[in-house]
Design a protein around this motif. Structure first.
Motif, PDB file in Angstrom:
ATOM      1  N   GLY A 286      80.410  10.758  76.668  1.00 20.98           N
ATOM      2  CA  GLY A 286      80.321  10.513  75.228  1.00 20.98           C
ATOM      3  C   GLY A 286      79.969   9.093  74.872  1.00 20.98           C
ATOM      4  O   GLY A 286      79.649   8.793  73.721  1.00 20.98           O
ATOM      5  N   VAL A 287      80.005   8.177  75.852  1.00 25.91           N
ATOM      6  CA  VAL A 287      79.651   6.766  75.611  1.00 25.91           C
ATOM      7  C   VAL A 287      78.212   6.548  76.084  1.00 25.91           C
ATOM      8  O   VAL A 287      77.858   6.906  77.206  1.00 25.91           O
TER       9      VAL A 287
ATOM     10  N   ALA B 216      79.403   5.243  70.911  1.00 25.96           N
ATOM     11  CA  ALA B 216      79.534   6.667  71.217  1.00 25.96           C
ATOM     12  C   ALA B 216      78.318   7.438  70.740  1.00 25.96           C
ATOM     13  O   ALA B 216      77.688   7.077  69.741  1.00 25.96           O
TER      14      ALA B 216
ATOM     15  N   ALA C 176      84.783   8.691  68.221  1.00 28.78           N
ATOM     16  CA  ALA C 176      85.187   7.360  68.668  1.00 28.78           C
ATOM     17  C   ALA C 176      86.694   7.262  68.880  1.00 28.78           C
ATOM     18  O   ALA C 176      87.162   6.625  69.836  1.00 28.78           O
TER      19      ALA C 176
ATOM     20  N   ILE D 266      87.606   8.980  72.143  1.00 22.43           N
ATOM     21  CA  ILE D 266      87.124   8.188  73.278  1.00 22.43           C
ATOM     22  C   ILE D 266      88.003   6.960  73.484  1.00 22.43           C
ATOM     23  O   ILE D 266      88.347   6.605  74.622  1.00 22.43           O
TER      24      ILE D 266
ATOM     25  N   SER E 103      89.131   1.919  67.529  1.00 22.31           N
ATOM     26  CA  SER E 103      87.886   2.554  67.107  1.00 22.31           C
ATOM     27  C   SER E 103      87.569   2.173  65.670  1.00 22.31           C
ATOM     28  O   SER E 103      88.441   1.747  64.915  1.00 22.31           O
TER      29      SER E 103
END
Length: 405
Positions: free
Chosen positions: A107-108, A234, A240, A243, A257
């Motif tokens: 996801g990053v 992201a 975010a 994550i 985030s």
């Protein structure tokens, strides 16, 4: 051609005025759904772009340390002095591994190390307090797209080159190729050459940010080989928070985030989505009631024809399918016409309402997914709305409707 489809088309042709009413309702309904969704989507994208143009989605930093209580001095019973932990102690020293972990996180899409601190930028007799940020060109541009926001020069921070915001450049009278002196509160300083000027759309950022190479910032801020933060971007900004929750334990760092730092904006975005959903729901209900009403009247008007069909051997299921096909045909046609009308409304509105710079004040966001969803809603609504009249037609007694028709 299947029998049910043939009869459905004939009924639609015979009742042209009724067909036009149903088709008009479905078309307007789809157009409103497309227009509202495109407008809300465009507004949300614009707000996010402006908010996150100068802000990473996830920020990692070393956990804060509590102030240390000094031991009592000679002749003192209780210590009243508290020693603040030096700033350099909070730098991330073994940061390369943490950056790798952040970049490899699902996801990053980008992660960048940053050495940040306060400084003074001075030229001649003018001095300004600035936010000094040491970065690596490629990784930082992956997190914050600064290359496309350059208004002069280019994004290059090698050696003693620096990139500054447009407002700061105007305040200090700086242009590409000019010199500026950067000095930290501790007295360490150096002279840098301006290689570029950026505009990130944020007054505070444009007025305070000075970007230099990571090595230059480490030297000025006395961080040795350390950094202060790791910034990540992201693929989905709305993930975010999740994550950050996973990156913190993995790296042993404090993770924050943009969603936690912009709670009011997040609430506003969710409120907009909820408002759009409510409007679309009432539009769908209105379209469904309109289609059901007109088809109900059609059943009454065509009762004799339906009775004859059933008397000649047409099954109850076939009669039901005739009206369901009518609803599906109207929904399909309404989806296409409504999509075209909604698109025209969206672009027309965006072109008509502009700011003094000629940019759309209310941008719209149209995509294939939006048309598919709107079309599916219209088609499903039309078929469901036709179900009640279809069942009523199926229950008609052939002998009764023929005798009294």
């Amino acid at each position: 051609m299947p029998f049910e489809l043939y009869v459905a088309l004939r009924f639609l042709r015979e009742g042209r005025s009724q067909t036009a009413l149903i088709l008009g309702g479905a078309t307007v309904g789809v157009a409103v759904i497309v227009f509202i969704s495109a407008l809300i989507g465009g507004l949300q994208s614009t707000l996010l772009d402006k908010t996150l143009s100068s802000q990473p989605h996830v920020t990692l930093k070393r956990p804060e340390r509590s102030a240390r209580l000094l031991p009592p001095g000679p002749g003192e019973a209780v210590s009243a002095a508290v020693e603040k932990v030096p700033e350099r102690v909070r730098s991330i020293e073994q940061w390369q591994r943490a950056v790798e972990l952040a970049a490899a996180m699902p996801g990053v899409i980008a992660a960048a190390p940053t050495a940040a601190g306060s400084a003074f930028a001075s030229r001649a007799e003018v001095s300004k307090s600035v936010a000094l940020r040491g970065v690596e060109e490629e990784s930082f541009d992956g997190v914050i797209r600064i290359r496309r926001r350059m208004t002069a020069g280019r994004f290059r921070v090698q050696g003693t080159e620096a990139v500054i915001g447009a407002v700061l450049a105007a305040d200090l009278g700086l242009g590409v190729g000019d010199k500026v002196r950067l000095t930290t509160p501790e007295g360490r300083g150096d002279v840098f050459t301006i290689s570029g000027i950026f505009d990130l759309g944020d007054q505070n950022v444009n007025q305070r940010w000075v970007l230099v190479s990571l090595r230059a910032a480490q030297t000025l801020l006395e961080l040795e080989a350390g950094i202060t933060t790791i910034e990540a971007k992201a693929a989905d900004p709305f993930r975010a928070d999740a994550i950050a929750g996973e990156l913190g334990p993995r790296t042993g760092l404090d993770a924050d985030s943009w969603m936690r730092q912009n709670v009011q904006l997040l609430t506003a975005l969710r409120s907009q989505s909820a408002s759009a959903l409510v409007i679309q729901t009432f539009v769908v209900l209105a379209v469904a009631l309109g289609i059901a009403s007109v088809l109900g009247v059609s059943v009454i008007q065509k009762a004799r024809q339906i009775g004859i069909l059933k008397a000649t051997g047409t099954s109850t299921g076939a009669v039901v399918r005739v009206f369901l096909i009518e609803g599906a045909l109207v929904g399909l046609a309404g989806s296409v016409l409504g999509g075209l009308l909604g698109t025209a409304m969206s672009f027309g509105f965006a072109a008509a309402v502009k700011n003094p710079y000629g940019e759309a004040l209310f941008p719209v966001e149209l995509g294939p997914g939006l048309f598919l969803v709107a079309g599916a809603v219209a088609l499903g609504t039309s078929v469901l709305a036709a179900a009640a009249p279809a069942l009523h037609a199926a229950r008609l007694d052939p002998a009764t409707v023929i005798r009294h028709g």
